[in-house]
Scaffold this motif. Structure first.
Motif, PDB file in Angstrom:
ATOM      1  N   PRO A   1       0.800  -1.234   0.000  1.00 18.81           N
ATOM      2  CA  PRO A   1       0.000   0.000   0.000  1.00 18.81           C
ATOM      3  C   PRO A   1       0.832   1.285   0.000  1.00 18.81           C
ATOM      4  CG  PRO A   1      -0.166  -1.126   2.110  1.00 18.81           C
ATOM      5  CD  PRO A   1       0.571  -2.035   1.197  1.00 18.81           C
ATOM      6  N   ASP A   2       2.112   1.204   0.351  1.00 16.96           N
ATOM      7  CA  ASP A   2       2.951   2.401   0.368  1.00 16.96           C
ATOM      8  C   ASP A   2       3.491   2.771  -1.010  1.00 16.96           C
ATOM      9  OD1 ASP A   2       2.583   2.526   3.089  1.00 16.96           O
ATOM     10  OD2 ASP A   2       4.403   1.388   3.544  1.00 16.96           O
ATOM     11  N   LEU A   3       3.552   1.814  -1.941  1.00 17.42           N
ATOM     12  CA  LEU A   3       4.112   2.069  -3.263  1.00 17.42           C
ATOM     13  C   LEU A   3       3.038   2.607  -4.203  1.00 17.42           C
ATOM     14  CD1 LEU A   3       6.344  -1.089  -3.681  1.00 17.42           C
ATOM     15  CD2 LEU A   3       6.985   1.133  -2.811  1.00 17.42           C
ATOM     16  N   ALA A   4       3.478   3.259  -5.257  1.00 20.65           N
ATOM     17  CA  ALA A   4       2.550   3.822  -6.234  1.00 20.65           C
ATOM     18  C   ALA A   4       3.038   3.502  -7.643  1.00 20.65           C
ATOM     19  CB  ALA A   4       2.435   5.326  -6.060  1.00 20.65           C
ATOM     20  N   VAL A   5       2.086   3.309  -8.572  1.00 19.85           N
ATOM     21  CA  VAL A   5       2.400   3.074  -9.981  1.00 19.85           C
ATOM     22  C   VAL A   5       1.736   4.175 -10.788  1.00 19.85           C
ATOM     23  CG1 VAL A   5       2.168   1.495 -11.925  1.00 19.85           C
ATOM     24  CG2 VAL A   5       2.500   0.587  -9.649  1.00 19.85           C
ATOM     25  N   GLU A   6       2.531   4.873 -11.592  1.00 17.36           N
ATOM     26  CA  GLU A   6       2.008   5.935 -12.442  1.00 17.36           C
ATOM     27  C   GLU A   6       2.464   5.707 -13.872  1.00 17.36           C
ATOM     28  OE1 GLU A   6       4.417   8.053 -10.190  1.00 17.36           O
ATOM     29  OE2 GLU A   6       3.085   8.027  -8.465  1.00 17.36           O
ATOM     30  N   GLU A   7       1.684   6.244 -14.810  1.00 12.77           N
ATOM     31  CA  GLU A   7       2.073   6.189 -16.212  1.00 12.77           C
ATOM     32  C   GLU A   7       2.728   7.513 -16.570  1.00 12.77           C
ATOM     33  OE1 GLU A   7       0.313   5.137 -20.625  1.00 12.77           O
ATOM     34  OE2 GLU A   7      -1.017   5.093 -18.894  1.00 12.77           O
ATOM     35  N   GLN A   8       3.950   7.455 -17.101  1.00  6.12           N
ATOM     36  CA  GLN A   8       4.693   8.656 -17.497  1.00  6.12           C
ATOM     37  C   GLN A   8       5.312   8.425 -18.866  1.00  6.12           C
ATOM     38  OE1 GLN A   8       7.659   9.282 -14.492  1.00  6.12           O
ATOM     39  NE2 GLN A   8       6.181   9.861 -12.910  1.00  6.12           N
ATOM     40  N   ASP A   9       4.982   9.257 -19.821  1.00  8.32           N
ATOM     41  CA  ASP A   9       5.553   9.211 -21.171  1.00  8.32           C
ATOM     42  C   ASP A   9       5.427   7.830 -21.810  1.00  8.32           C
ATOM     43  OD1 ASP A   9       6.318  11.859 -20.808  1.00  8.32           O
ATOM     44  OD2 ASP A   9       8.257  11.278 -19.952  1.00  8.32           O
ATOM     45  N   GLY A  10       4.274   7.194 -21.654  1.00  6.86           N
ATOM     46  CA  GLY A  10       4.040   5.890 -22.285  1.00  6.86           C
ATOM     47  C   GLY A  10       4.705   4.728 -21.575  1.00  6.86           C
ATOM     48  N   GLU A  11       5.200   4.957 -20.356  1.00 12.78           N
ATOM     49  CA  GLU A  11       5.818   3.893 -19.574  1.00 12.78           C
ATOM     50  C   GLU A  11       5.244   3.942 -18.160  1.00 12.78           C
ATOM     51  OE1 GLU A  11      10.250   3.559 -21.485  1.00 12.78           O
ATOM     52  OE2 GLU A  11       9.915   5.093 -19.974  1.00 12.78           O
ATOM     53  N   TYR A  12       5.306   2.799 -17.465  1.00  7.64           N
ATOM     54  CA  TYR A  12       4.840   2.745 -16.080  1.00  7.64           C
ATOM     55  C   TYR A  12       6.044   2.864 -15.153  1.00  7.64           C
ATOM     56  CZ  TYR A  12       0.594   0.968 -18.226  1.00  7.64           C
ATOM     57  OH  TYR A  12      -0.525   0.833 -19.000  1.00  7.64           O
TER      58      TYR A  12
ATOM     59  N   VAL B   1       7.221   2.705 -11.001  1.00  2.00           N
ATOM     60  CA  VAL B   1       6.893   2.373  -9.617  1.00  2.00           C
ATOM     61  C   VAL B   1       7.717   3.289  -8.728  1.00  2.00           C
ATOM     62  CG1 VAL B   1       6.908   0.559  -7.872  1.00  2.00           C
ATOM     63  CG2 VAL B   1       6.479  -0.027 -10.253  1.00  2.00           C
ATOM     64  N   SER B   2       7.055   3.943  -7.771  1.00  2.00           N
ATOM     65  CA  SER B   2       7.772   4.857  -6.877  1.00  2.00           C
ATOM     66  C   SER B   2       7.504   4.480  -5.426  1.00  2.00           C
ATOM     67  CB  SER B   2       7.339   6.304  -7.128  1.00  2.00           C
ATOM     68  OG  SER B   2       5.950   6.440  -6.927  1.00  2.00           O
ATOM     69  N   ARG B   3       8.465   4.842  -4.563  1.00  3.99           N
ATOM     70  CA  ARG B   3       8.337   4.558  -3.134  1.00  3.99           C
ATOM     71  C   ARG B   3       8.392   5.874  -2.368  1.00  3.99           C
ATOM     72  NH1 ARG B   3      14.167   2.062  -3.413  1.00  3.99           N
ATOM     73  NH2 ARG B   3      15.384   3.855  -2.756  1.00  3.99           N
ATOM     74  N   PRO B   4       7.766   5.924  -1.180  1.00  2.00           N
ATOM     75  CA  PRO B   4       7.703   7.194  -0.456  1.00  2.00           C
ATOM     76  C   PRO B   4       8.994   7.563   0.284  1.00  2.00           C
ATOM     77  CG  PRO B   4       6.501   5.510   0.729  1.00  2.00           C
ATOM     78  CD  PRO B   4       6.940   4.902  -0.560  1.00  2.00           C
ATOM     79  N   THR B   5       9.714   6.566   0.820  1.00  6.55           N
ATOM     80  CA  THR B   5      10.920   6.858   1.602  1.00  6.55           C
ATOM     81  C   THR B   5      12.016   5.860   1.243  1.00  6.55           C
ATOM     82  OG1 THR B   5      10.371   5.352   3.417  1.00  6.55           O
ATOM     83  CG2 THR B   5       9.486   7.601   3.558  1.00  6.55           C
TER      84      THR B   5
END
Length: 188
Positions: A40-51, A53-57
């Protein structure tokens, strides 16, 4: 930063990725649909036609989950677009492998030197093909969209009769190398 986690996941034509409310990732493609409950802490976003995965800390638990989550999502995308296969080879005199229909189920029948045949029913989503060419060892092809499940089924079939080091008989992966041992030498 995680070397694997920071790599973007390329998009594939015909594959859609949706993230629902509680970080449940659903990947749909031409071969099927796969789900993953993400941290639940990680996030997936679409940027420039690619996915991405980012982490908060940079806490240890976030770093651990970052690369793993990225790899799992990339494997899901490849699975629903191309699929995964594992190939096994059955080596031994009298050892056989045959895929057949029994009671409406696809069943793999194996003769591996035991006093009885072994019937292996694959889980849902896994297809098994067995081919026997005269003069060659029987081969088993395991295919599906879930990488973990394909590998698990292949490992279970191999574990029924693992290759032994003296004669090399047993079930092995086609690209597996089995180190052979010299047997006992006769007394003079």
């Amino acid at each position: 930063m995680s070397r694997i986690g920071k790599q973007p996941i390329p998009t594939v034509d015909g594959v859609t990725l949706d993230v629902s409310g509680k970080n449940r990732v659903t990947v749909k493609g031409p071969k099927g649909t796969l789900d993953l409950q993400m941290n639940p802490d990680l996030a997936v976003e679409e940027q420039d036609g690619e996915y991405v995965v980012s982490r908060p800390t940079d806490q240890k638990r976030h770093r651990e989950a970052h690369g793993l989550t990225r790899s799992l999502i990339a494997n899901m995308i490849q699975g629903v677009s191309e699929g995964y296969t594992k190939n096994l080879e059955v080596i031994g005199v009298g050892y056989r492998a045959e895929a057949r229909q029994m009671s409406g189920l696809n069943v793999l029948e194996l003769a591996l030197g035991f006093s009885h045949p072994i019937y292996f029913v694959p889980p849902e989503g896994i297809e098994i093909e067995a081919t026997t060419v005269r003069g060659q060892n029987p081969t088993i092809k395991i295919s599906g969209i879930d990488k973990q499940m394909v590998g698990q089924v292949a490992a279970k079939i191999r574990a029924l009769r693992p290759p032994e080091p003296y004669k090399g008989k047993g079930v092995r992966y086609t690209d597996e190398f089995v180190r052979r041992k010299a047997g006992k030498t006769a007394a003079r």
